[in-house]
Design a protein around this motif. Sequence first.
Motif, short mmCIF file in Angstrom:
data_model
loop_
_atom_site.label_atom_id
_atom_site.label_comp_id
_atom_site.label_asym_id
_atom_site.label_seq_id
_atom_site.Cartn_x
_atom_site.Cartn_y
_atom_site.Cartn_z
N SER A 18 0.79 -1.22 0.01
CA SER A 18 -0.05 0.06 -0.22
C SER A 18 0.98 1.30 0.26
O SER A 18 2.21 1.23 0.11
N GLY A 19 0.22 2.22 -0.08
CA GLY A 19 0.98 3.62 -0.24
C GLY A 19 1.84 4.14 0.91
O GLY A 19 2.80 4.53 0.98
N SER A 20 1.31 3.55 2.34
CA SER A 20 2.06 4.00 3.33
C SER A 20 3.29 3.04 3.53
O SER A 20 4.21 3.39 4.31
N ARG A 75 -11.62 -1.08 -2.81
CA ARG A 75 -12.35 -1.25 -1.67
C ARG A 75 -11.55 -0.76 -0.59
O ARG A 75 -11.54 -1.43 0.47
N GLY A 76 -10.66 0.04 -0.48
CA GLY A 76 -9.78 0.69 0.29
C GLY A 76 -8.40 0.39 0.02
O GLY A 76 -8.31 0.22 -1.02
N SER A 77 -7.66 0.42 1.16
CA SER A 77 -6.11 0.26 0.85
C SER A 77 -5.65 -0.20 2.26
O SER A 77 -6.29 -0.22 3.51
N SER A 78 -4.48 -1.17 2.07
CA SER A 78 -3.84 -1.90 3.06
C SER A 78 -4.88 -2.61 3.96
O SER A 78 -4.79 -2.23 5.08
N LEU A 79 -5.41 -3.40 3.34
CA LEU A 79 -6.38 -4.41 4.06
C LEU A 79 -5.78 -5.29 4.56
O LEU A 79 -5.63 -6.65 4.02
N SER A 129 4.79 -21.19 7.56
CA SER A 129 5.19 -19.90 8.42
C SER A 129 4.89 -18.74 7.32
O SER A 129 5.03 -19.03 6.11
N ILE A 130 4.15 -17.73 7.85
CA ILE A 130 4.37 -16.39 6.82
C ILE A 130 5.23 -15.36 7.70
O ILE A 130 5.06 -15.11 9.15
N VAL A 131 5.77 -14.60 6.79
CA VAL A 131 6.67 -13.63 7.35
C VAL A 131 5.75 -12.26 6.64
O VAL A 131 5.83 -11.89 5.45
N LEU A 132 5.07 -11.71 7.41
CA LEU A 132 4.09 -10.64 7.19
C LEU A 132 4.91 -9.22 7.45
O LEU A 132 5.13 -8.84 8.46
N ALA A 133 4.84 -8.61 6.26
CA ALA A 133 5.61 -6.98 6.12
C ALA A 133 4.63 -6.07 6.04
O ALA A 133 4.01 -5.95 5.09
N THR A 134 4.27 -5.51 7.17
CA THR A 134 3.25 -4.37 7.14
C THR A 134 3.61 -3.35 8.32
O THR A 134 3.78 -3.74 9.29
N ASP A 135 2.96 -2.23 8.07
CA ASP A 135 3.02 -1.17 9.19
C ASP A 135 1.64 -1.23 9.97
O ASP A 135 1.36 -0.26 10.78
N ASN A 136 0.55 -1.87 9.23
CA ASN A 136 -0.55 -2.11 9.90
C ASN A 136 -1.23 -0.86 10.13
O ASN A 136 -2.14 -0.67 11.05
N PHE A 137 -1.20 -0.13 8.98
CA PHE A 137 -2.07 1.13 8.85
C PHE A 137 -3.48 0.83 8.00
O PHE A 137 -3.10 0.73 6.64
N LEU A 138 -4.44 0.55 8.61
CA LEU A 138 -5.52 0.15 8.04
C LEU A 138 -6.19 1.27 7.20
O LEU A 138 -6.70 2.35 8.02
N SER A 139 -6.66 1.29 5.73
CA SER A 139 -7.43 2.21 5.44
C SER A 139 -8.56 1.85 4.51
O SER A 139 -8.49 1.26 3.35
N GLY A 140 -9.52 1.27 4.96
CA GLY A 140 -11.15 0.76 4.45
C GLY A 140 -11.47 -0.07 5.28
O GLY A 140 -11.04 -0.52 6.55
N ALA A 180 5.98 -11.17 12.02
CA ALA A 180 5.72 -9.81 11.54
C ALA A 180 7.04 -8.86 11.46
O ALA A 180 7.83 -8.82 12.38
N LEU A 181 7.08 -8.17 10.29
CA LEU A 181 8.15 -7.00 10.20
C LEU A 181 7.47 -6.03 10.12
O LEU A 181 6.67 -5.65 9.23
N ASN A 182 7.81 -4.67 10.79
CA ASN A 182 7.19 -3.57 10.65
C ASN A 182 8.10 -2.56 10.34
O ASN A 182 8.93 -2.08 11.10
N PRO A 183 8.03 -2.07 9.27
CA PRO A 183 9.08 -0.96 8.80
C PRO A 183 8.96 0.54 9.54
O PRO A 183 9.75 1.05 9.57
N GLY A 184 7.78 0.66 10.08
CA GLY A 184 7.69 1.71 11.05
C GLY A 184 7.96 1.55 12.38
O GLY A 184 8.46 2.40 13.03
N ASP A 185 7.04 0.56 12.78
CA ASP A 185 7.35 0.38 14.45
C ASP A 185 7.38 1.62 15.16
O ASP A 185 7.81 1.92 16.36
N VAL A 186 6.03 2.33 14.99
CA VAL A 186 5.89 3.63 15.63
C VAL A 186 4.64 3.73 16.11
O VAL A 186 3.47 3.44 15.46
N ASP A 187 4.32 3.67 17.55
CA ASP A 187 2.93 3.95 18.05
C ASP A 187 2.89 5.11 18.56
O ASP A 187 3.67 5.61 19.26
N TYR A 188 1.41 5.47 18.59
CA TYR A 188 1.12 6.76 19.19
C TYR A 188 0.54 6.62 20.68
O TYR A 188 -0.65 6.84 21.01
#
Length: 660
Positions: A103-105, A179-183, A211-222, A244-252
């Motif tokens: 996705s774009g993010s 139907r949205g983005s980053s589902l 096994s699944i290696v899931l790379a996502t920042d988990n920012f859902l849009s949709g 899980a691999l998180n490129p951002g790894d930033v929580d608010y």
Amino acid sequence: MELMLWWVLLPAAAAVAWAVWAGLRRNGREDVRRRPVAHADRLTALPEYQAALRRHRRWLLVAGTACALLLASTAVAAARPVDVATTRPEQHNRDIMLCLDASGSMSNADAAVVDVFAGLARKFDGERIGLTIFDSSAIQVFPLTDDYAYAQEQLQAAKDAFDGKPGSSGFLDGTWSGRGSSLIGDGLASCLNSFQGATGPGAAGPQRSRSIVLATDNFLSGKPIMTLEQAAQLAKERSVHVYALNPGDVDYGAGTDQPGARLRAAAESTGGSYYALDSPDAVAGIVSGVEKTEAAAIQGAPRAVLTEVPGVPLATAALSALVLCAALWQVQPPLRRGRHGTPPRPAGPGRRAWFRRSAVVLLVGAAALRPGLPGGNVPAASTDLNVFFVVDTTTSMVAEDYGGATPRLEGVRKDIKAIAEQLPGARFSVITFDTTAHVRMPLSTDTLALETITDVLEPQVTAYAKGSSITAARQVLAERLAAARDSHPGRPRLVYYLGDGEQTSGTEPEAMAFDAGLVAGGAVLGYGTAEGGRMKENSGLDAGDGSAGGAATGPHGGYVQDNGAGDARSVIDEGRLRTISAQLGVPYVHRDAGAPVADMMRQAHPGKAEHSDGDGSVAARTEVYWLLAAGAFLLALPEAAAVLRRLRGLPRPARAEAAR
């Protein structure tokens, strides 16, 4: 069948020619040993003598024929006859699906993620890996495979696309359905459905490590069909570990509802783990976690190999040797009585001859047992063909009218596998189409990957269906055919189009026509009946049996509805399918359950299987039967000369008048 050491026949022919010359030439010493006998014609004219002479000549002719067959068969066996066979070596490995949020993010991090994936692929040497990318919908870049050169090539293509390299803009086609983005939940569920067969508690067959290696920042849009937590629960039920691999790894904040915290919780709930993309422990931790799971046995990819097939020549040699010995026993020289009542034994030269004949029989018998030494290999073979399967995966392909009440897609799966079995060593590609076309498998010789992608073929999620064209794959197929022609101009390209011909886009389909020479053969395969069949909806949720997709449950029993008029029915449109076959220049064949593939394969014009150019060897024993056959050939040469010499030395049959 061909001969691996065909040149062996040249010295063998020269040796046989020498034996014939030695048997037919005049030897002056033979005349010295002869003594003249007066009135011998009276003796040789006797009926008893003539009958014995005819009997003797017949046995010598039998011996000569058997010796000729023995020489020919042992020479062929020594030349090591080979033929193409298919083998499926057992492998012990694990399945790992690389799952990338495109996705774009994630745009600034995807190239770095692919680099990490490539590093994981190198660490996972021997395991089966695959790659799926997703945004609002998921596309499988390549299926599970242990062909690492192929996997690295596809990962490099992914990196080129994310780096913006010219010519790679179509890499993300099909990942956006509007139907949205980053589902993320839907993407993870799609990656789960990329595994072959069911697993988890109660599943039949061996439990494979998945096994699944899931790379996502988990920012859902949709609004996804399945949430991340639901997909993680499904992974847990199927015994699939998610890393899980998180490129951002930033929580608010420190709340559990933050993207990173939710992703960590989801991964750890499956028995996996969570890492920041730039963590030095990420690759090592994922590899360690996967390798702690037990590797399971699986039948490897069917491979075409050049297998030695000396059975017929060795059997012929064994039978000929026995017949030769039996015939020579009838014409052997008189036996000499041993001393003190011991059994008779051949005279000096005869004894040596029988030792030689016994050695021939023993050598041929030992060769027939196919002895071998460990640590060898057999060369792989390749068929000089590129085969493209173009598969309709619209909702109509689950209409239940194949073989009675079976979905049409089941027939597609069976036919793809049957065609692949008939073309061992060919390179296969799978292109599917519904609303859009996707390359599900680029050209590869890995038929296990082909089986995997075939087994997980599912129609598009019903909610995504918008109407489709039966020639939606035209542009993608044209590009792939042209690329295959440019890379290997002399390699024929076959196209198998598998569908039902139902056009639902509301516009006329584009012509499925290509440049002359792009398509060398193949077939258009039609599925369905004029009566049609009902179609189950694909909700995108778990079907409850570990299979991909799943039928939606509702007041109508989970079948697609016809605007309130009851269950919709799909019927085959053979007219459109015949039009496509004419445009491609290949035959049209309607496919019924249980029908053989011979009708279509006669039109395929398969290429010749030959030695693989690369390191395509398969572990096997080192055969030594051909050395034993060569030894038997050499020992049989003196017998051939001796039989010819005896035949040449026989007197001519007496005329009938001489007997009076």
